[in-house]
Every structure is written in structure tokens, then in C-alpha cells.
Design an enzyme around this catalytic site. Structure first.
Site, PDB file in Angstrom:
ATOM      1  CG  ASP A  46      -1.806   1.199   1.345  1.00  0.00           C
ATOM      2  OD1 ASP A  46      -2.996   1.070   1.018  1.00  0.00           O
ATOM      3  OD2 ASP A  46      -1.321   2.282   1.738  1.00  0.00           O
ATOM      4  CE1 TYR A  51       0.875   7.861   2.473  1.00  0.00           C
ATOM      5  CE2 TYR A  51       1.203   5.600   1.752  1.00  0.00           C
ATOM      6  CZ  TYR A  51       0.451   6.545   2.397  1.00  0.00           C
ATOM      7  OH  TYR A  51      -0.732   6.168   2.990  1.00  0.00           O
ATOM      8  CG  HIS A 107      -4.236   9.886   0.530  1.00  0.00           C
ATOM      9  ND1 HIS A 107      -2.888   9.920   0.267  1.00  0.00           N
ATOM     10  CD2 HIS A 107      -4.346   9.251   1.719  1.00  0.00           C
ATOM     11  CE1 HIS A 107      -2.224   9.354   1.262  1.00  0.00           C
ATOM     12  NE2 HIS A 107      -3.086   8.938   2.148  1.00  0.00           N
ATOM     13  CB  SER A 138      -8.237   6.939   1.951  1.00  0.00           C
ATOM     14  OG  SER A 138      -7.506   6.855   3.152  1.00  0.00           O
ATOM     15  CD  GLN A 160      -5.453   2.744   3.584  1.00  0.00           C
ATOM     16  OE1 GLN A 160      -4.490   3.409   3.939  1.00  0.00           O
ATOM     17  NE2 GLN A 160      -5.414   1.939   2.527  1.00  0.00           N
ATOM     18  CG  LEU A 191       0.247  -2.040  15.497  1.00  0.00           C
ATOM     19  CD1 LEU A 191       1.649  -2.483  15.120  1.00  0.00           C
ATOM     20  CD2 LEU A 191      -0.465  -3.128  16.297  1.00  0.00           C
ATOM     21  CB  THR A 234       0.604  -3.093   9.817  1.00  0.00           C
ATOM     22  OG1 THR A 234       1.384  -2.750  10.962  1.00  0.00           O
ATOM     23  CG2 THR A 234       1.077  -4.423   9.233  1.00  0.00           C
ATOM     24  CB  SER A 237      12.327  -1.139   9.606  1.00  0.00           C
ATOM     25  OG  SER A 237      12.545  -0.970  11.000  1.00  0.00           O
ATOM     26  NE  ARG A 241       8.301  -4.420  16.996  1.00  0.00           N
ATOM     27  CZ  ARG A 241       8.658  -3.239  17.474  1.00  0.00           C
ATOM     28  NH1 ARG A 241       8.804  -2.210  16.647  1.00  0.00           N
ATOM     29  NH2 ARG A 241       8.859  -3.066  18.766  1.00  0.00           N
TER      30      ARG A 241
END
Length: 273
Positions: A46, A51, A107, A138, A160, A191, A234, A237, A241
Site C-alpha cells: 500500500d 508518500y 486519499h 480513504s 481506508q 497499533l 501496517t 522495518s 515483527r
């Protein structure tokens, strides 16, 4: 499979967990992170015009061992540089190095210029021209969705939105309206209760439920989001995780678990998000 694909109203299926490039930055970092996600069970990437890492995402897609048909690609019209939707989608496709995307989103409703019906008609043209298999939105509220659906020929496949237990009660009308109209919810920032708002009412039930399952509190929040019927977007790096997020698809919370998280979330909803 733990994270089952979800059928959209467009007839296409979306993987129910995705890796987001929102905060991955530019340069080699996002290339490596997208490749790492694709190498550890993620098949949904995504990104967005805003971005500024669609090109890096495209490099990662080219360098991965997965074929284009094995990766679900989402990007978004963010109104960057004042460009319109027809120009933006073509720029995004060129940056990503693909002939189409699986999902193209508006967006934010504030980008619907001059209005939502006109903007959505341009999105429908993107879909009609085969540049996006599915189209969606979104950060749209209920009123925005009502305005859109009043003139839409093609329903948005997804909306979204920000979704975690501290905003669940506030966002619930959006979830309910979307469900009633066959629109799938995608959740970002699930999170936040752990990463940005530790020490709140959620800590106790999350820790207790995590201990019961022998998993992390992050995984419990993922399982909660999944239980609400939302696709999870989500990022991390860290390889471990990412693997934990994929494993969270195997966790099935009880109704009591979900109710405890909902109640604690409501107690903390006045906190700044």
C-alpha cells in the site's frame, strides 16, 4: 491461510493484510523494506502519491522474486503538485513500473475538487480504462460516502480509515455504513494504542489477552482489527515483527476478548490521537 483474501464489490479479492510505505521514507530504505515484507508473507503493498516513494516501491516490485500477478498493489490520488486524477494515475503507474494497479484510492475527501461527484466520476474513468482493477476512498466520513453514492455508477470497493480501539466508537458509524453498502474497511495505524498511547486503559486487557494466547500485544491488536472485518495496513522495518503480524492471522479472539478491548478503548477515547 491465516489472513484470508476478502472479496470486494468489484469482484476482485484483496489480501486482508498489507504492508504500508507511509513512513518508510525515500531511497534504499523503502526498497529494502518492501522487499523484506514481500519475502516474509506479505502480498499486498500500500503506497500513495503523497508518500513520495512510489518509484522505490516499483524498484522493489521489479527486484522481488514474486510475479506481478502475485502482488496486490494499492496507491492513492493525493493531489500532489496540484495534478488532476488522470495525470496522477499515469504518473503513479510509470513510477511503479506497472500497467495497472489493483486498487486506486482518493486519499481524502478534501481532495475531491470541485466536488465529490466530479472527483468520483474521474475515478470511475480510471477503472473503466483498466488502469485500476478496483477503486476506493480513504478517510471518508458517512456524509462524504452518502454524497458519493448518490451519484456513483461504481461503488467504492474500500474506505481506508484510522482504526484502533481508542477511536472505534467514533469510527463505528463509518464501519456500519460501509458494511450496509458493501464497502470493505481498511484500517491504518491499528497499533497506535501501543506505539503512541501506552499507559492507557487498554494496557491491562491487551496484556492479559496476550498472555493467554502466548503472543504480543501488537498481535492482539491485529487480531482485534481483523475481528472487526477490516483489512489491516501496517508496517515495520523489523523482520521479526512482520512475521509476527502474519502469524497474528491465526489468532481468533473470543467475544469476551473483543468486548474487553472495546470497553477499554471507549474509556480512553478522550485521549489525543
Amino acid at each position: 491461510m491465516p489472513w484470508e483474501p476478502i472479496k470486494l464489490n468489484s469482484g476482485h479479492y484483496i489480501p486482508s493484510i498489507g504492508f504500508g510505505t507511509w513512513k518508510t521514507g525515500n531511497g534504499q530504505g523503502p526498497i529494502d523494506q518492501v522487499k523484506q515484507a514481500l519475502g516474509n508473507g506479505f502480498t499486498h503493498i500500500d503506497t500513495a502519491q503523497a508518500y513520495k516513494n512510489e518509484e522505490e516501491t516499483g524498484v522493489a516490485l521489479k527486484e522481488t522474486e514474486l510475479s506481478r500477478s502475485d502482488v496486490y498493489v494499492t496507491t492513492k490520488y493525493s493531489g500532489s503538485n496540484g495534478l488532476d486524477i488522470p495525470t496522477s494515475i499515469n504518473n503513479s503507474l510509470n513510477s511503479l513500473g506497472v500497467s495497472d494497479v489493483d486498487l486506486y484510492l482518493v486519499h481524502s475527501p478534501r481532495l475531491a475538487v470541485p466536488d465529490i461527484p466530479t472527483c468520483w466520476a474521474q475515478m470511475e474513468k480510471v477503472n473503466e480504462d483498466g488502469l485500476a482493477k478496483s477503486i476506493g476512498i480513504s478517510n471518508f466520513g458517512v456524509q462524504h460516502m452518502e454524497t458519493l453514492l448518490a451519484s456513483a455508477k461504481v461503488k467504492p470497493a474500500v474506505n481506508q480509515i484510522l482504526l484502533h480501539p481508542y477511536v472505534y466508537r467514533r469510527q463505528k458509524p463509518i464501519l456500519e455504513y460501509a458494511a450496509k453498502n458493501g464497502i470493505i474497511i481498511e484500517a491504518y495505524s491499528a497499533l497506535i494504542p501501543i506505539t503512541q498511547l501506552p499507559g492507557g486503559p487498554l494496557d491491562k486487557p491487551l496484556n492479559e489477552i496476550a498472555a493467554k494466547f502466548g503472543v504480543t500485544t501488537e498481535q492482539i491488536l491485529m487480531a482485534w482489527t481483523k475481528a472487526k472485518g477490516a483489512v489491516v495496513v501496517t508496517s515495520s522495518s523489523k523482520k521479526e515483527r512482520l512475521q509476527g503480524y502474519i502469524a497474528a492471522g491465526d489468532i481468533t479472539l473470543s467475544e469476551e476478548d473483543i468486548a474487553a478491548i472495546d470497553a477499554a478503548g471507549a474509556l480512553g477515547e478522550e485521549k489525543p490521537f
